[in-house]
Scaffold this motif. Structure first.
Motif, short mmCIF file in Angstrom:
data_model
loop_
_atom_site.label_atom_id
_atom_site.label_comp_id
_atom_site.label_asym_id
_atom_site.label_seq_id
_atom_site.Cartn_x
_atom_site.Cartn_y
_atom_site.Cartn_z
N ALA A 1 46.75 38.51 30.26
CA ALA A 1 47.10 38.40 31.67
C ALA A 1 45.87 38.44 32.57
O ALA A 1 45.98 38.27 33.77
N THR A 2 44.69 38.68 31.99
CA THR A 2 43.50 38.72 32.83
C THR A 2 42.67 37.45 32.67
O THR A 2 41.49 37.42 32.98
N ILE B 1 43.45 34.02 37.65
CA ILE B 1 43.21 34.99 38.70
C ILE B 1 42.07 34.52 39.60
O ILE B 1 42.26 34.18 40.78
N THR B 2 40.88 34.49 39.04
CA THR B 2 39.69 34.26 39.85
C THR B 2 39.71 32.88 40.49
O THR B 2 39.51 32.73 41.69
N PHE B 3 40.00 31.90 39.67
CA PHE B 3 39.87 30.55 40.18
C PHE B 3 40.93 30.21 41.20
O PHE B 3 40.65 29.70 42.28
N ILE C 1 36.78 38.35 39.96
CA ILE C 1 38.00 38.95 40.49
C ILE C 1 38.87 39.48 39.34
O ILE C 1 39.44 40.57 39.43
N ALA C 2 38.95 38.69 38.27
CA ALA C 2 39.80 39.07 37.14
C ALA C 2 39.43 40.44 36.59
O ALA C 2 40.29 41.18 36.13
N GLY C 3 38.16 40.80 36.65
CA GLY C 3 37.71 42.10 36.16
C GLY C 3 38.29 43.25 36.98
O GLY C 3 38.82 44.22 36.43
N PHE C 4 38.20 43.13 38.30
CA PHE C 4 38.73 44.19 39.17
C PHE C 4 40.24 44.30 39.02
O PHE C 4 40.82 45.39 39.01
N TYR C 5 40.85 43.13 38.91
CA TYR C 5 42.29 43.05 38.72
C TYR C 5 42.70 43.77 37.43
O TYR C 5 43.65 44.55 37.39
N ALA C 6 41.92 43.55 36.38
CA ALA C 6 42.22 44.17 35.08
C ALA C 6 42.06 45.69 35.16
O ALA C 6 42.89 46.44 34.63
N GLY D 1 53.58 35.35 44.84
CA GLY D 1 52.86 34.91 46.04
C GLY D 1 52.30 36.10 46.80
O GLY D 1 51.18 36.04 47.33
N GLY D 2 53.07 37.19 46.83
CA GLY D 2 52.61 38.40 47.53
C GLY D 2 51.42 39.03 46.81
O GLY D 2 50.44 39.44 47.45
N ILE D 3 51.49 39.08 45.48
CA ILE D 3 50.38 39.65 44.71
C ILE D 3 49.11 38.82 44.95
O ILE D 3 48.03 39.35 45.20
N TYR D 4 49.27 37.49 44.93
CA TYR D 4 48.11 36.64 45.21
C TYR D 4 47.63 36.80 46.65
O TYR D 4 46.44 36.68 46.94
N SER D 5 48.58 37.07 47.57
CA SER D 5 48.17 37.29 48.96
C SER D 5 47.25 38.50 49.06
O SER D 5 46.26 38.49 49.80
N VAL D 6 47.60 39.56 48.31
CA VAL D 6 46.75 40.76 48.33
C VAL D 6 45.36 40.40 47.79
O VAL D 6 44.33 40.76 48.39
N ILE D 7 45.31 39.64 46.68
CA ILE D 7 44.01 39.25 46.12
C ILE D 7 43.22 38.43 47.13
O ILE D 7 42.03 38.63 47.33
N CYS D 8 43.90 37.48 47.78
CA CYS D 8 43.23 36.60 48.73
C CYS D 8 42.71 37.36 49.94
O CYS D 8 41.61 37.09 50.42
#
Lengths: 295, 241, 317
Positions: free
Chosen positions: C226-227, C232-234, C41-46, C17-24
């Protein structure tokens, strides 16, 4: 030289024809509804699977299944517009872009639920290529796809320039505000946009299956080259999108040809070509080759 | 008094909750050119847009050929016999001149399309050899002709023109006004907003001066041209010619 | 389940949830403040995940590195590289309508995915990078190390929140929000606004990279699977819109609530008979797709609506 034509140019034109048919819809939707339709690739997938069911249930060849696939895909697109896009019409169009992102997922997961995730083919077995002038060998399916796309292009040109709805669509694409001043019915125009866009997407989807195989990610993977083709041809220029699709398809195949003993780029990066072309267009010619709209 | 084409009664209209014009009236009789003049921001264009259903009508009434069109949408007005020409962006640039004219028939097909088109091309002979050219490539004056031509293609009884001479050279201004007189004489009433007040009043059968969203003066074109106050405030002074 | 089991389930839930909070929060800087649509988003995350993985993992013959450097170095490199990618794409697209950026960002994610799969010398291809460390691993193991990681993630969430908050409060943030929903105004914006938009996109991209790095450390192993753009993006988009775009608290709340719903549906579908279990993941995707439509149509302001009234309707005339 013949190798170049047989194994690179003809497959490139075939691939380009598929991109082109998909890009027409993207370009028209962008021109008339003014948003980038992220579910267009998955609409193509839906069409390909309708074709698959028709082939399985009726035992007809894939080409004969096209009218069925087209009709059903049009209904799906009209339903999606009614249920998911129309309620957002009065908002900034970016909300519709987000919605279409979700619709892409809805389409794909329904396909996965109904048909499963295994790759499928329309027919098994080897087709003998047609040999012309002794050394020009073209697979039957490539001829079918290329000729059908050429016919569709002519038909589309006729429709856009010689029918009332075609002219209306071009008018709305040119200037929606003036179109409504002229009393043109926007919703009817939008319906026709979906019918043509979805119909061509379904045909493109069946063509993908005819050329290779049908799988649930096929449409999503084609989205990037279709967007690139639409941008290359100029937004709201359906015939430009066809040219754009052909250019990108041919470029993708040719870049893997060993011109100097080694291919220009590794085949695994083929789909990067579309992206590079898209970036070049956005940097140098945002209106595309044929002076489309800049949204 | 002859049969009334348009009767705007106590109209209040504007954007969102903000009224731009208040309690306005204006009338157009059969075969008249009626001109609305006034300073910038007086609400002239707002009046046209409200009549044509392009912004919010709040109160009052708009009667067209003895029917109320207060609640009518734009798409309903064209088949009833009203066309409009916006001030700018009034042609479809990538459509040819001929296609621009065709678009004018889609919402309300004329009885005899060929005859209507022939009539329009006699009014605007300049367009005859440009039919296959893209409208976006034409000069400003020619574009204006295409725009008015498109509006006339549905055989309307009334056309609404928003500053038909905006951005045109003075020489062209006379040409356009001359053409509008011919359009009127062919039986189409005109309600137009004009910035070039003096010249417009010369061709006006009747005119209204609008100030701050309200009626200030009205009269025949000749009367207003002679009116000292109108001349001083809105026509840049000077004696009537 | 015993009490400690529930506690540790809660902790692992809060880590994701925290990791997704950072993304959000990062997405909120781009979309909520600047109206910039990022579909990649998945690209930057990767980019972030692989940078951190290669920098901090133990040396291996399978690919470049690992350099066995401190985690902080990994985070900085992850953010920097992701930010550079974001800068390049923003430079090209920021002056155009949001749709163009959306299309280009899909492209960038696709290219990054291709590179990750094909450049085996760098990423070990589909086998992935392994032996990625967690912070203070030499002192804590097992569940204790999860606790430490939980604290680590939420420190990063707090930093991200602080940056987002500063951006939001800055004078430029106010200008951006004022023009964001007005397409006419957005089109006529000058160079300065473009440069601020670029800035907010880059800062967003940096934190997306950091989020990727966090997940690499959490899983200790990172492969192309994992990407998956869907997860991730959706999910990030659904989270932000449900939570309230433009509002940082909404971004965090949306991330936690949607992640809770997503995790719960997984628990429920695990109870299904086996031949339904494979299909259940598609049902979950279908439902989240429909949920987004519901939120967009009925619940657009989100749980925590932005305080300033939004100019949601197209400007007239």
């Amino acid at each position: 030289m013949m190798d170049f034509i047989n194994f690179y140019l003809v497959p490139g034109i075939t691939l380009g024809a598929i991109y082109a048919l998909g890009a027409v819809g993207v370009s028209m939707i962008f021109g008339i509804l003014r948003f980038a339709h992220f579910a267009h690739g998955d609409l193509m997938t839906v069409g390909a699977y309708f074709g698959l069911s028709a082939v399985w249930l009726l035992g007809i060849p894939a080409l004969a299944a096209i009218p069925i696939a087209v009709a059903l895909t049009c209904l799906v697109a009209l339903f999606a517009d009614r249920a998911f896009y129309k309620p957002l019409r009065q908002l900034p169009t970016i909300y519709t872009v987000i919605a279409s992102f979700g619709v892409a997922l809805i389409f794909r997961s329904v396909v996965q639920l109904v048909w499963g995730t295994e790759s499928q083919v329309y027919s098994v077995g080897f087709q003998k290529p047609i040999v012309l002038f002794d050394s020009l060998r073209i697979a039957t399916r490539h001829i079918q796809i290329i000729l059908a796309t050429a016919a569709i292009t002519l038909g589309l040109h006729w429709f856009l320039h010689h029918t009332q709805m075609g002219k209306t669509m071009r008018a709305v694409s040119d200037d929606p505000a003036l179109a409504s001043v002229a009393g043109l019915d926007p919703e009817k125009t939008i319906r026709w946009t979906w019918i043509i866009g979805a119909g061509l997407a379904a045909i493109a989807g069946v063509f993908v299956g005819l050329d290779t195989d049908v799988h649930t990610m096929m449409g999503w993977n084609l989205l990037l080259p279709m967007f690139a083709a639409a941008l290359l041809g100029g937004i709201g220029k359906p015939l430009g999108a066809i040219a754009g699709g052909l250019i990108i398809g041919i470029a993708e195949e040719i870049c893997t040809y060993p011109f100097f003993g080694e291919s220009l780029i590794s085949p695994s990066y083929k789909s990067a070509i579309a992206f590079v072309i898209m970036l070049l267009i956005l940097i140098f010619r945002p209106r595309g080759l044929f002076k489309g709209r800049l949204l | 008094m002859s049969y009334k084409i348009l009767d705007v009664q106590n109209l209040t209209a504007g954007y969102g909750k903000l009224p731009i014009i208040e309690d306005m009236h204006a009338k157009v009789d059969d075969g008249q050119i009626v001109v609305i003049v006034g300073p910038n921001g007086a609400g002239k264009s707002t009046l046209l847009k409200s009549i044509f259903g392009l912004n919010k009508r709040m109160s009052g009434d708009i009667v067209f050929e003895s029917r109320s069109i207060f609640d009518a949408k734009t798409s309903e007005l064209v088949p009833m016999g009203i066309s409009a020409v916006p001030q700018s962006h009034n042609v479809f640039p990538t459509l040819t001149v001929e296609e621009n004219l065709d678009v004018g028939t889609f919402a309300a097909p004329p009885k005899d399309k060929a005859a209507t088109k022939a009539k329009i091309l006699t009014l605007f002979p300049d367009l005859k050899d440009k039919l296959r050219q893209q409208a976006g490539e034409l000069s400003g004056g020619q574009r204006q002709m295409v725009a008015v031509g498109r509006a006339l293609m549905s055989d309307p009884h009334l056309i609404l023109l928003d500053e038909p001479t905006a951005g045109l050279s003075p020489a062209y201004l006379e040409v356009i006004f001359d053409l509008l007189l011919q359009v009127r004489d062919s039986g189409v009433s005109i309600l137009m907003v004009e910035q070039n007040a003096k010249q417009a009043l010369r061709i006006a059968d009747y005119a209204y001066v609008l100030v701050n969203g309200k009626n200030a003066y009205e009269g025949t074109g000749a009367e207003l041209l002679k009116n000292d106050e109108v001349r001083k405030s809105f026509l840049g002074g000077g004696a009537p010619k | 389940m015993e009490l400690s089991g529930i506690l540790f389930y809660l902790i692992s839930f809060l880590i994701m949830g925290g990791i997704y909070s950072v993304i959000c929060l990062a997405l909120n800087m781009q979309w909520g403040f600047g109206g910039l649509f990022n579909a990649g988003i998945a690209g930057f995350y990767a980019v972030g995940a692989y940078s951190a993985a290669i920098i901090t993992s133990a040396n291996t013959p399978n690919h470049v590195g690992g350099f066995d450097l401190p985690i902080v170095v990994g985070l900085v490199v992850a953010g920097t590289l992701s930010g550079i990618v974001g800068w390049a794409i923003a430079r090209i697209c920021v002056r155009l309508k949001a749709d163009y950026l959306a299309m280009a960002s899909i492209g960038i994610a696709e290219i990054i995915r291709l590179a990750v799969i094909n450049e085996e010398w760098l990423t070990n291809g589909s086998l992935g990078v392994s032996r990625i460390p967690r912070p203070l691993e030499e002192f804590f193991t097992g569940r204790e190390s999860e606790m430490v990681f939980f604290v680590f993630v939420w420190i990063i969430v707090a930093i991200t929140f602080w940056v987002a908050h500063r951006l939001y409060k800055s004078p430029w943030g106010r200008v951006m929000r004022a023009i964001r929903d007005n397409e006419a105004a957005a089109e006529s914006v000058g160079k300065d606004v473009q440069s601020f938009r670029t800035q907010s996109f880059v800062i967003g991209a940096i934190f997306m990279g950091v989020a990727g790095a966090l997940s690499a450390h959490y899983f200790k192993f990172f492969s192309p699977d994992a990407t998956e753009p869907l997860l991730i993006t959706f999910l990030a988009w659904v989270m932000l819109i449900a939570g309230g775009s433009g509002n940082n608290k909404g971004a965090v709340a949306g991330a936690l609530i949607i992640w809770a719903i997503w995790s719960m549906t997984e628990i429920i579908t695990q109870q299904l008979p086996p031949d339904w279990a494979t299909r259940s993941s598609y049902i979950r995707m279908l439902l989240i797709g429909l949920f987004l439509q519901f939120v967009l149509q009925r619940f657009r302001a989100g749980l925590f609506p932005e305080k300033a009234p939004k100019l949601n309707v197209k400007s007239h005339g």
